[in-house]
Design a protein around this motif. Structure first.
Motif, PDB file in Angstrom:
ATOM      1  N   UNK A 189       0.825  -1.206   0.000  1.00  0.00           N
ATOM      2  CA  UNK A 189       0.000   0.000   0.000  1.00  0.00           C
ATOM      3  C   UNK A 189       0.861   1.258   0.000  1.00  0.00           C
ATOM      4  N   UNK A 190       1.975   1.204   0.685  1.00  0.00           N
ATOM      5  CA  UNK A 190       2.901   2.325   0.705  1.00  0.00           C
ATOM      6  C   UNK A 190       4.121   1.952  -0.123  1.00  0.00           C
ATOM      7  N   UNK A 191       4.393   2.724  -1.154  1.00  0.00           N
ATOM      8  CA  UNK A 191       5.556   2.432  -1.986  1.00  0.00           C
ATOM      9  C   UNK A 191       5.226   1.704  -3.267  1.00  0.00           C
ATOM     10  N   UNK A 192       4.209   0.852  -3.241  1.00  0.00           N
ATOM     11  CA  UNK A 192       3.752   0.218  -4.464  1.00  0.00           C
ATOM     12  C   UNK A 192       4.582  -0.935  -4.983  1.00  0.00           C
ATOM     13  N   UNK A 193       5.421  -1.533  -4.152  1.00  0.00           N
ATOM     14  CA  UNK A 193       6.188  -2.699  -4.603  1.00  0.00           C
ATOM     15  C   UNK A 193       5.229  -3.844  -4.934  1.00  0.00           C
ATOM     16  N   UNK A 194       5.470  -4.499  -6.057  1.00  0.00           N
ATOM     17  CA  UNK A 194       4.568  -5.545  -6.522  1.00  0.00           C
ATOM     18  C   UNK A 194       5.273  -6.897  -6.632  1.00  0.00           C
ATOM     19  N   UNK A 195       4.474  -7.936  -6.641  1.00  0.00           N
ATOM     20  CA  UNK A 195       4.989  -9.275  -6.914  1.00  0.00           C
ATOM     21  C   UNK A 195       3.907 -10.074  -7.631  1.00  0.00           C
ATOM     22  N   UNK A 196       4.329 -11.077  -8.406  1.00  0.00           N
ATOM     23  CA  UNK A 196       3.409 -11.850  -9.246  1.00  0.00           C
ATOM     24  C   UNK A 196       3.772 -13.333  -9.212  1.00  0.00           C
ATOM     25  N   UNK A 197       2.752 -14.168  -9.450  1.00  0.00           N
ATOM     26  CA  UNK A 197       3.075 -15.574  -9.658  1.00  0.00           C
ATOM     27  C   UNK A 197       3.654 -15.691 -11.068  1.00  0.00           C
ATOM     28  N   UNK A 198       4.484 -16.681 -11.283  1.00  0.00           N
ATOM     29  CA  UNK A 198       5.215 -16.777 -12.535  1.00  0.00           C
ATOM     30  C   UNK A 198       4.347 -16.873 -13.774  1.00  0.00           C
ATOM     31  N   UNK A 199       3.244 -17.585 -13.661  1.00  0.00           N
ATOM     32  CA  UNK A 199       2.420 -17.840 -14.854  1.00  0.00           C
ATOM     33  C   UNK A 199       1.682 -16.598 -15.360  1.00  0.00           C
ATOM     34  N   UNK A 200       1.623 -15.540 -14.547  1.00  0.00           N
ATOM     35  CA  UNK A 200       0.942 -14.317 -14.991  1.00  0.00           C
ATOM     36  C   UNK A 200       1.918 -13.175 -15.213  1.00  0.00           C
ATOM     37  N   UNK A 201       3.169 -13.392 -14.852  1.00  0.00           N
ATOM     38  CA  UNK A 201       4.189 -12.343 -15.011  1.00  0.00           C
ATOM     39  C   UNK A 201       4.229 -11.879 -16.465  1.00  0.00           C
ATOM     40  N   UNK A 202       4.173 -10.567 -16.646  1.00  0.00           N
ATOM     41  CA  UNK A 202       4.209 -10.006 -17.991  1.00  0.00           C
ATOM     42  C   UNK A 202       2.853  -9.918 -18.675  1.00  0.00           C
ATOM     43  N   UNK A 203       1.847 -10.566 -18.119  1.00  0.00           N
ATOM     44  CA  UNK A 203       0.487 -10.482 -18.673  1.00  0.00           C
ATOM     45  C   UNK A 203      -0.455  -9.728 -17.739  1.00  0.00           C
ATOM     46  N   UNK A 204      -0.281  -9.901 -16.448  1.00  0.00           N
ATOM     47  CA  UNK A 204      -1.123  -9.248 -15.446  1.00  0.00           C
ATOM     48  C   UNK A 204      -0.335  -8.120 -14.786  1.00  0.00           C
ATOM     49  N   UNK A 205      -1.057  -7.053 -14.456  1.00  0.00           N
ATOM     50  CA  UNK A 205      -0.412  -5.913 -13.814  1.00  0.00           C
ATOM     51  C   UNK A 205      -1.315  -5.403 -12.695  1.00  0.00           C
ATOM     52  N   UNK A 206      -0.755  -5.317 -11.503  1.00  0.00           N
ATOM     53  CA  UNK A 206      -1.501  -4.834 -10.351  1.00  0.00           C
ATOM     54  C   UNK A 206      -1.130  -3.378 -10.111  1.00  0.00           C
TER      55      UNK A 206
END
Length: 119
Positions: free
Chosen positions: A53-70
């Protein structure tokens, strides 16, 4: 308490895009992290993506990396999940969840929104 309401799900064709929204209300000042999870029929719930919530650092599961964006809008207390190049295996009920500051887990969950991707 934090209340969460998801929206934006639907039925699409493979290759299409959808944007999910998760609107938070209540004690939003306590939010440390917001995540998206999904549960496909007959499968366990799995992590999709999260954002601090503060700073906006994100992480993704591998299968959606590059397709999904939070992303998030702190003014609107809303978190988004932009889903591009959708695949049939992305079909699931998608849930957003909030981890409050000081908590070691996601304590608040939305009701879920269905995403169906046809081939």
């Amino acid at each position: 308490q934090v209340q969460l309401v998801e929206s934006g799900g639907g039925s699409v064709q493979a290759g299409d895009s959808l944007r999910l929204s998760c609107a938070a209300s209540g004690r939003t000042f306590s939010i440390y992290r917001t995540g998206w999870f999904r549960r496909a029929p007959g499968k366990e719930r799995e992590f999709v993506a999260d954002i601090m919530w503060s700073g906006g650092v994100t992480s993704y599961r591998g299968s959606v990396q590059g397709r999904f964006f939070i992303s998030k809008d702190n003014v609107k207390n809303t978190v988004y999940l932009q889903m591009n190049s959708l695949k049939p295996e992305d079909t699931a009920v998608y849930y957003c969840a909030v981890q409050p500051g000081g908590a070691g887990q996601y304590d608040y969950w939305g009701q879920g929104t269905q995403v169906t991707v046809s081939s």
